[in-house]
Design a protein around this motif. Structure first.
Motif, PDB file in Angstrom:
ATOM      1  N   GLN A  78       0.878  -6.516  -7.482  1.00  0.00           N
ATOM      2  CA  GLN A  78       1.533  -7.397  -9.090  1.00  0.00           C
ATOM      3  C   GLN A  78       0.128  -7.683  -9.949  1.00  0.00           C
ATOM      4  O   GLN A  78       0.364  -7.592 -11.424  1.00  0.00           O
ATOM      5  N   HIS A  95       1.687  -8.239   4.136  1.00  0.00           N
ATOM      6  CA  HIS A  95       2.668  -7.915   3.145  1.00  0.00           C
ATOM      7  C   HIS A  95       2.528  -8.667   2.037  1.00  0.00           C
ATOM      8  O   HIS A  95       2.437  -8.461   0.756  1.00  0.00           O
ATOM      9  N   THR A 102       8.206   3.671   0.242  1.00  0.00           N
ATOM     10  CA  THR A 102       7.139   3.148   0.906  1.00  0.00           C
ATOM     11  C   THR A 102       6.753   4.236   1.946  1.00  0.00           C
ATOM     12  O   THR A 102       7.315   5.486   2.112  1.00  0.00           O
ATOM     13  N   ARG A 127       1.409   1.089  -5.491  1.00  0.00           N
ATOM     14  CA  ARG A 127       1.632   0.607  -4.294  1.00  0.00           C
ATOM     15  C   ARG A 127       0.385  -0.311  -3.682  1.00  0.00           C
ATOM     16  O   ARG A 127      -0.611   0.103  -4.053  1.00  0.00           O
ATOM     17  N   ARG A 131       4.199  -2.605   7.004  1.00  0.00           N
ATOM     18  CA  ARG A 131       5.023  -2.835   5.739  1.00  0.00           C
ATOM     19  C   ARG A 131       4.091  -2.759   4.469  1.00  0.00           C
ATOM     20  O   ARG A 131       3.007  -3.472   4.438  1.00  0.00           O
ATOM     21  N   ASP A 132       4.492  -2.256   3.431  1.00  0.00           N
ATOM     22  CA  ASP A 132       3.921  -1.894   2.179  1.00  0.00           C
ATOM     23  C   ASP A 132       4.649  -2.624   1.308  1.00  0.00           C
ATOM     24  O   ASP A 132       5.702  -2.549   1.325  1.00  0.00           O
ATOM     25  N   TRP A 133       3.686  -2.961   0.182  1.00  0.00           N
ATOM     26  CA  TRP A 133       4.393  -3.376  -1.156  1.00  0.00           C
ATOM     27  C   TRP A 133       4.530  -2.028  -2.114  1.00  0.00           C
ATOM     28  O   TRP A 133       3.634  -1.456  -2.249  1.00  0.00           O
ATOM     29  N   ASN A 134       5.504  -1.979  -2.778  1.00  0.00           N
ATOM     30  CA  ASN A 134       5.854  -0.758  -3.482  1.00  0.00           C
ATOM     31  C   ASN A 134       6.707  -1.256  -4.991  1.00  0.00           C
ATOM     32  O   ASN A 134       7.322  -2.117  -4.771  1.00  0.00           O
ATOM     33  N   GLU A 188       1.554  -7.486  -1.992  1.00  0.00           N
ATOM     34  CA  GLU A 188       2.145  -7.840  -3.005  1.00  0.00           C
ATOM     35  C   GLU A 188       1.330  -8.543  -4.049  1.00  0.00           C
ATOM     36  O   GLU A 188       1.450  -8.230  -5.248  1.00  0.00           O
TER      37      GLU A 188
END
Length: 880
Positions: free
Chosen positions: A331, A323, A363, A337, A354-357, A327
């Motif tokens: 960013q 994760h 998600t 995503r 778990r993913d970053w959104n 991230e």
């Protein structure tokens, strides 16, 4: 018939006219012809030539022409007019005249001619052909004008004009060269120039500036085009900054992102300044822009990877690691995503923990089927990275674009991770709008993917290894319990034997010292009871001497255990060996003969004497262990010169050294053992008989002191270990003899001293000594009691505290008191140097150390010296 007659009449008339004119020109006719009369009478120089004669000779020249040229008429007639020409006559002008005669057409030229006296003059010649009635060439009529003055004035003007034009041309050429140099420098530096008119909001951009924004040089590029190209998150800032630079009359400097027509994102650095009209009003802002995409992306990438590494160090679980990587990717690339998932190649699924959104993006964590989102699974299986700029246009995803758009993945990068030939994991980034993925984007994703995979697998391997190690430990513990108990018994026996060998002689010495101290005190008590106080002096001297010898023995033990504070100073190596000789003999036992061979007139060495004692004692113990059946130990000193060749070979500075060596007649060492002798924990002794640290400690001590250690050994014949230390030559200062307490300095200030020590006897003695010297001494058994005492309102000038207090140690107590009394002075008392507690000897200003045991006079002198130091700040504390 009539036409033929008219033609005949004209011909006859023409012949008659020609004859009349020719007669008049030749002087046969008294100038009855008006034309001839006018030519004769005019003041303008004129000539007539006859092209029908050979070489077109002059057949008439009026008086004005004769005066112009200086020739008589007889000298002129019959000659071609070229006789007036000379070397300075322009060949091109000659050619023009020749062509005019040859083709019978008029001509007007300025020609350089020469008078009869050789004087040059400029002649403006107007020559025209004369035709008869049948349009046949009859004559050439030429008028002449002397234009020498005009030509000279014109030449002067031409020279002045040429000079002016040369200067202008030179300046223009210099300006052009500078402009070309500037343009080259701007192109080489990647700079694009621009100018923005504030009133009309008109933008003028160079070709290079247009290229920075992804436009061709011939394309229009307005201010609105430029603003529209700026990334929407940076647009307002970019507009305001440029407008404010003009209206505020300040320099414009900004960095922002732009979007090229192909959808790619670039970084631009723009810098400009305002220009003003005669009234000081800003009229435009002009400057340069350059592409900083590579540097900006490299910096963002570097920052992202540094942050990623920092996160990886702090995270333990694979889900947290993946994760964190997602991230960083999301960013840095500015996508919707990012995530990491484990792949089941057979089932063609990906499991995302778990993913970053981005904000507003849902998600997709869970298990997903690749086939539901397109056919690119086949590319992933072959190890190919799948980059889709627009799912509607890519043939692999066109049919499933609606599904992808529903999860904000109209554009994406899917990067497979393979291990041992298998497709095991995937790292991905999604974007909700079409996006062109650059090579830099893909390279950054690949680097993050590889680092993430390494970190995840490393954590997984560590966890599996930990579980395996725990399981093996349990198995080993269960299978070897009996063996360990047997080994513990053996080890205890060996330990007790080693301790007995090492401390046997020390116990004898301490028992003797304690007997002297205890007996002396008993006799003092007896003589005082008998009122024989005058006889107690010798008993006190005996007890104090025993205390000094016990302190010296304690310092040697602390040096041996590396607990003594280091203190390099000029040291007499021979004297140190002599003082250590008795301890060595008692340590190695009576079966080993200890001898010394010390060089005379030996210079001092700058070294910590305690460490040197420790090193020599270690070498003697090693020698003893190498001679289980007895033998001989030789301790030697000698001067030794290291030249440049030997220095390079030994990695030592050339110069004079003192060599201290310990030789034995023991078992010796082979070459392999010598090569490893200085390795930490390497030992040839049985388990429980040695740590393998002795020689490594000696080697480190010698190297830190600027020297070296060498081993010379032959199996079966013995070993010599030589320590080389730089010769110092400073005078050795002996320790001063202690003074009696009666000689200690007194105080007249009545300073308050707080004494904190958990040893009642020590505390009592210090209190008594300080009180006798005029100090107001108060006491506490530990840190909390001292804190409580001061909380009641007592003020103190000096804290005297033992370092090794139970619970709150002395350093913690001092720091707690200094929090409210910044200027409080502190004297630490320690039985050995607790380097960890005392910050390894790095004490703050106003803090001091004294080592037990110490004479009361030494304590009193130290306290007095501390009070003589300048104050650090407010030491006393008054309760509110």
């Amino acid at each position: 018939m009539s036409d033929r007659n008219d033609s005949s009449n004209r011909s006859c008339k023409s012949i008659a006219d020609d004859e009349r004119i020719e007669n008049g020109l030749s002087g046969l006719d008294p100038f009855t012809d008006p034309f001839v009369a006018a030519v004769h009478a005019t003041r303008m120089p004129m000539i007539i030539t006859n092209p029908r004669l050979a070489d077109n000779p002059i057949v008439f020249a009026n008086d004005a022409f004769c005066r112009l040229t200086g020739y008589g008429r007889a000298e002129i007639l019959g000659r071609n007019c070229r006789f007036l020409q000379g070397e300075a006559t322009d060949p091109e002008t000659r050619r023009l005249l020749h062509e005019a005669v040859e083709h019978a057409h008029p001509v007007e030229v300025d020609i350089r001619n020469y008078r009869k006296n050789g004087e040059p003059f400029w002649n403006r010649l107007l020559m025209a052909p004369v035709f008869d009635a049948d349009k046949k060439l009859s004559y050439f009529f030429a008028s002449q004008v002397d234009v020498t003055l005009e030509r000279e004035r014109l030449s002067g003007l031409e020279r002045d004009n040429a000079t002016l034009m040369a200067e202008v041309s030179a300046r223009l050429r210099s300006q052009d060269e500078r402009e070309r140099e500037l343009a080259l420098a701007l192109r080489a530096g990647g700079f694009g120039t621009w100018s923005f008119e504030l009133q009309s909001r008109t933008l003028t951009a160079s070709a290079e500036c247009k290229r920075l924004f992804g436009r061709e040089p011939e394309q229009p590029f307005t201010f609105e085009d430029r603003i529209a190209a700026v990334h929407r998150e940076d647009r307002r800032r970019a507009i305001d900054n440029m407008i404010e630079a003009g209206t505020g009359g300040r320099e414009h400097q900004e960095e922002y992102r732009i979007i090229w027509p192909d959808g790619s994102t670039r970084w631009i650095s723009s810098r400009g300044q305002p220009f003003f009209d005669v009234d000081g009003r800003p009229i435009r802002v002009a400057g340069v822009s350059m592409d900083i995409t590579s540097a900006k992306r490299a910096e963002l990438k570097r920052q992202a990877l540094v942050r990623l590494n920092d996160l990886f160090r702090d995270l333990d679980h694979s889900a947290d690691i993946s994760h964190a990587a997602a991230e960083i990717l999301g960013q840095t690339l500015g996508v919707s995503r990012a995530g990491y998932g484990m792949v089941d190649r057979i089932q063609e699924t990906i499991m995302i923990e778990r993913d970053w959104n981005a904000v507003g993006v849902a998600t997709i964590a869970g298990t997903l089927q690749f086939r539901e989102h397109g056919t690119y699974i086949e590319d992933l299986k072959h190890g190919e990275t799948v980059c889709v700029d627009d799912s509607r246009l890519d043939p692999r995803t066109a049919d499933r674009s609606a599904v992808l758009e529903a999860i904000n993945a109209r554009a994406f990068i899917n990067m497979p991770l393979h291990e041992q030939g298998g497709f095991v994991a995937l790292i991905f980034v999604n974007n909700d709008t079409p996006r062109h993925w650059s090579k830099d984007d893909v390279a950054f994703v690949r680097e993050v993917a590889e680092r993430t995979r390494d970190a995840v697998e490393r954590r997984r391997a560590e966890q599996e290894l930990a579980e395996l190690a725990a399981s093996l430990e349990r198995q080993v513990a269960e299978r070897t319990a009996e063996l360990l108990r047997a080994e513990d018994a053996l080890r205890q026996s060996q330990k007790m034997e080693a301790v007995g060998q090492l401390t046997g002689g020390l116990a004898h010495d301490f028992n003797n010292l304690l007997t002297a101290i205890g007996g002396g005190l008993e006799l003092i008590q007896l003589r005082l009871a008998q009122d024989r106080a005058g006889e107690i002096g010798r008993y006190m001297d005996a007890a104090q001497d025993a205390v000094k010898r016990a302190a010296a023995l304690t310092h040697r033990l602390l040096a041996f255990s590396r607990r003594q504070t280091l203190d390099p100073r000029p040291t007499d190596a021979n004297g140190l060996i002599c003082g250590l000789e008795d301890l060595v003999r008692r340590t190695v036992g009576p079966a080993i003969l200890v001898e010394t061979r010390l060089a005379t007139d030996l210079k001092s060495i700058l070294v910590d004497p305690n460490q040197l004692e420790n090193a020599l004692l270690n070498l003697c113990i090693n020698a003893r262990d190498a001679m289980p059946d007895g033998g001989r130990i030789m301790i030697e000193t000698q001067d030794h010169l290291i030249d440049e060749h030997a220095g390079r070979r030994r990695d030592m500075m050339p110069g004079n050294y003192i060599c201290l060596s310990v030789s034995d007649t023991g078992t010796g060492m082979d070459a392999e053992t010598i090569s490893r002798a200085f390795e930490p924990f390497f030992t040839t002794k049985p388990i429980g008989s040695g740590t393998g640290l002795g020689l490594s400690m000696i080697y480190g001590f010698a190297r830190q002191s600027g020297g070296d250690v060498r081993i010379h050994s032959t199996p079966g014949m013995g070993t010599t270990v030589a320590i080389y230390l730089p010769r110092d030559g400073q005078a050795v200062v002996a320790d001063a003899s202690p003074l009696p307490l009666s000689a200690a300095p007194r105080t007249d200030g009545g300073e308050t001293v707080l004494v904190v020590d958990d040893e009642v006897a020590v505390r009592m003695l210090i209190i008594e000594a300080l009180t006798d010297l005029g100090y107001d001494a108060i006491e506490a058994p530990d840190g909390p009691a001292a804190m409580e005492l001061l909380a009641q309102g007592r003020d103190i000038d000096l804290l005297v505290t033992d370092v090794g207090l139970p619970g709150m140690n002395g350093r913690q107590l001092a720091e707690a008191l200094r929090a409210t009394r910044p200027g409080l002075k502190v004297l630490f008392i320690t039985g050995y140097a607790e380097n960890a507690v005392l910050n390894h000897g790095h004490l703050e200003a106003g803090m001091h150390v004294i080592t037990k045991p110490f004479p009361m006079e030494a304590l009193a002198s130290r306290v007095k010296a501390i009070f003589f130091e300048p104050p650090l700040g407010p030491a006393r504390y008054t309760r509110p």
